[in-house]
Enzyme design. Structure first.
Site, PDB file in Angstrom:
ATOM      1  N   ASP A   1       0.822  -1.224   0.000  1.00 51.62           N
ATOM      2  CA  ASP A   1       0.000   0.000   0.000  1.00 51.62           C
ATOM      3  C   ASP A   1       0.852   1.268   0.000  1.00 51.62           C
ATOM      4  O   ASP A   1       0.421   2.311   0.490  1.00 51.62           O
ATOM      5  CB  ASP A   1      -0.953   0.028   1.216  1.00 51.62           C
ATOM      6  CG  ASP A   1      -1.779  -1.232   1.349  1.00 51.62           C
ATOM      7  OD1 ASP A   1      -2.440  -1.587   0.361  1.00 51.62           O
ATOM      8  OD2 ASP A   1      -1.760  -1.860   2.417  1.00 51.62           O
TER       9      ASP A   1
ATOM     10  N   HIS B   1      -3.955  -1.632  -7.023  1.00 51.36           N
ATOM     11  CA  HIS B   1      -3.170  -0.453  -7.387  1.00 51.36           C
ATOM     12  C   HIS B   1      -4.119   0.657  -7.831  1.00 51.36           C
ATOM     13  O   HIS B   1      -4.782   0.542  -8.853  1.00 51.36           O
ATOM     14  CB  HIS B   1      -2.165  -0.796  -8.486  1.00 51.36           C
ATOM     15  CG  HIS B   1      -1.039  -1.640  -7.997  1.00 51.36           C
ATOM     16  ND1 HIS B   1      -0.018  -2.090  -8.801  1.00 51.36           N
ATOM     17  CD2 HIS B   1      -0.756  -2.117  -6.758  1.00 51.36           C
ATOM     18  CE1 HIS B   1       0.836  -2.804  -8.080  1.00 51.36           C
ATOM     19  NE2 HIS B   1       0.399  -2.836  -6.848  1.00 51.36           N
TER      20      HIS B   1
END
Length: 432
Positions: A14, A42
Site C-alpha cells: 500500500d 493499485h
C-alpha cells in the site's frame, strides 16, 4: 540502450506503487506483473478519474504499452474477465495489449472457499488474508497438483483434472471445515465459457522480454504487496504467499537477474500495515488516527482500515538488503503536514536489551521489541501538490535528508498527491 527497472514496495504494501508505475510507464514499451494475484489493489488517479487495477498491469492505461503477466502470478479467470470488462467499457483494447504466461496457476472457486474456511477456523489468530484464494492456489502450485492457464488448451483433460482436484478440496471443506462443497459442473462451465478468451492471450513471456532487452526497449516490472510481506523474508507467518522482493522478478517472469538495471523501492513518509502481524512503530493515539484520516488509509481491495505508525528505518534497512534498492520514491509526504514533530525509528531495543539496526525475520522474534526514535521538528506549511523540491519547507527537507542518511539510499522521487503530475523526479530511474 534499454533499461530494466523494478518497482516494488519496501514496506508492508500500500505504498503507492500504482501511481509511480503509471508515471514511469510513459518511458517504457512493456510493463510486467511477476507475482501475486488480484489481492493487489493499485489505485491510479489520472485527471481526477480513479481506477483500481488488481491483476492487469498498471501500464494498460497507456495505449502504446504492452502488458505482460508472468508465470509467478496466480490468475483468477473470473477476476481477469471482470477487470478486462471494466477497462474495455472505457474504450481500452485490453485483448490487443495483454499477454499471459501459460504457466500461471489458476485461482478457482475451491481456492476461495478454502481461504474463507481456514480464516474462519483460525478466528482471532487469522492471518488476515484478502480471502481471494491466493494462498491455496500457490499451495497447489508447489504441490504440483494445480491447474494452470496452459491446461485450458485441452478442455477434456482440464475437466478430468478439475474433477480430481475438486474431490480433494471438497473432502476437506465438508468433513473438516463443515462448509458446503464447491459444485463441479458450475465451476467447469464457468471456466470453459471464457477459456478461449484467456488462451487467446497466451504468449512466451520470457522470450518476449529477452527480445525486448536485446532490442534496447525499456521494461518496467511492477511489484505487488511489499517486501515485509514476502513469503520467505517477511514477518512469517503474517505474510503473503509469493516472493514480493526483487528476486521474484527472475522467478516470476523468466527474466535473467543480471539484466535488471535499477530497483526503485516505494516508501510512504510513514508506515502502514493491513491485517495481523508485528508492526513496531504502530501508533494507537490521536497521531495515528490523524495519519490514517489524512492519508485515507483504507485498503484498495479489502476496504479494511490500515494500521499506521512512524517511519521505520530498521525495517527499511532489511528491505534494502533484500532488494539491493537503487533509490526510493517517497509517497504521501503531504500527510505529515501540520504535525509539531515527526519521528523516525532508527533502531530496535530487543527484550534482552540488545540494540539492533536490522529487522528480525520471523514474527515471533518481534515480540517485545521497542522502537528507538529520533524526533525531528515538523512543518506547518502545506506540501500538497508541490512539484518543485526547492519550495518544500526546510523542516520537510531535513526529514527527507535524515531518512536518506539513516538508510544510506537516495530518495529519487517525491510524491505530494495522488495524481501522477503531483510528483518530483529528482533522478530518473531510466537515466540513472
Amino acid at each position: 540502450m534499454g533499461k530494466s527497472v523494478v518497482i516494488l514496495g519496501a514496506q508492508w504494501g500500500d505504498e503507492g506503487k500504482g501511481k509511480i508505475v503509471d508515471l514511469l510507464t510513459d518511458r517504457v514499451k512493456y510493463v510486467v506483473r511477476y507475482q501475486g494475484g488480484h489481492n493487489a489493489g493499485h489505485t491510479l488517479i489520472i485527471n481526477g478519474e480513479k481506477t483500481v487495477l488488481r491483476l492487469i498491469p498498471s501500464g494498460m492505461l497507456h495505449p502504446n504499452v504492452t502488458c505482460l503477466i508472468g508465470n509467478g502470478v496466480v490468475v483468477s479467470p473470473e477476476a481477469l474477465m471482470k477487470e478486462m470488462g471494466e477497462l474495455e467499457s472505457r474504450g481500452i483494447k485490453v485483448r490487443e495489449r495483454l499477454l499471459i504466461s501459460e504457466a500461471c496457476p489458476l485461482i478457482l472457486p475451491y481456492h476461495v472457499a478454502m481461504d474463507h474456511a481456514r480464516e474462519a477456523a483460525l478466528g482471532k489468530k487469522a492471518i488476515g488474508t484478502t480471502g481471494r484464494g491466493i494462498g491455496p492456489a500457490y499451495e497447489d502450485k508447489v504441490a504440483r497438483r494445480g491447474l494452470r492457464i496452459g491446461d485450458l488448451f485441452n478442455k477434456e483433460a482440464f475437466a478430468e483434472k478439475l474433477k480430481n482436484i475438486l474431490e480433494y478440496y471438497n473432502f476437506q471443506l465438508v468433513n473438516y471445515y463443515k462448509v458446503e462443497p464447491v459444485d463441479y459442473q458450475k465451476t467447469l462451465d464457468d471456466v470453459m465459457a471464457i477459456a478461449d478468451v484467456i488462451t487467446g492471450m497466451v504468449a512466451d513471456i520470457t522470450t518476449i522480454l529477452d527480445t525486448a532487452r536485446k532490442n534496447g526497449e525499456h521494461i518496467l516490472f511492477e511489484g505487488a504487496q511489499g517486501t515485509m510481506l514476502d513469503i520467505d523474508h517477511g514477518t512469517y507467518p503474517y505474510v503473503t504467499s509469493s516472493n514480493t522482493t526483487a528476486g521474484g522478478v527472475a522467478t516470476g517472469s523468466g527474466f535473467g537477474p543480471r539484466n535488471l538495471d535499477y530497483v526503485l523501492g516505494i516508501i510512504k513518509a510513514y508506515c502502514t500495515r493491513v491485517g495481523g502481524g508485528p508492526f513496531t512503530t504502530e501508533l494507537f493515539d490521536d497521531v495515528g488516527a490523524e495519519i490514517a484520516r489524512k492519508g485515507n488509509e483504507f485498503g484498495a481491495v479489502t476496504g479494511r482500515p490500515r494500521r499506521c505508525g512512524w517511519f521505520d528505518a530498521v525495517a527499511i534497512r532489511r528491505a534494502i538488503q533484500l532488494n539491493s534498492i537503487s533509490g526510493f520514491c517517497m509517497t504521501k509526504l503531504d500527510v505529515l503536514d501540520g504535525f509539531d514533530e515527526v519521528k523516525i525509528c532508527v533502531a530496535y531495543k530487543m527484550p534482552n536489551g540488545e540494540i539492533v539496526e536490522y529487522a528480525p525475520l520471523a514474527a515471533k522474534d518481534w515480540d517485545g521489541v521497542e522502537p528507538i526514535y529520533e524526533t525531528l521538528p515538523g512543518w506547518k506549511e502545506n506540501t500538497f501538490r508541490i512539484t518543485d523540491v526547492n519550495k518544500l519547507p526546510q523542516n520537510c527537507i531535513n526529514y527527507i535528508k535524515r531518512i536518506e542518511e539513516v538508510t544510506g539510499v537516495p530518495i529519487d522521487i517525491l510524491s505530494t498527491g495522488p495524481d501522477r503530475v503531483e510528483t518530483m523526479i529528482l533522478r530518473d530511474p531510466f537515466a540513472a
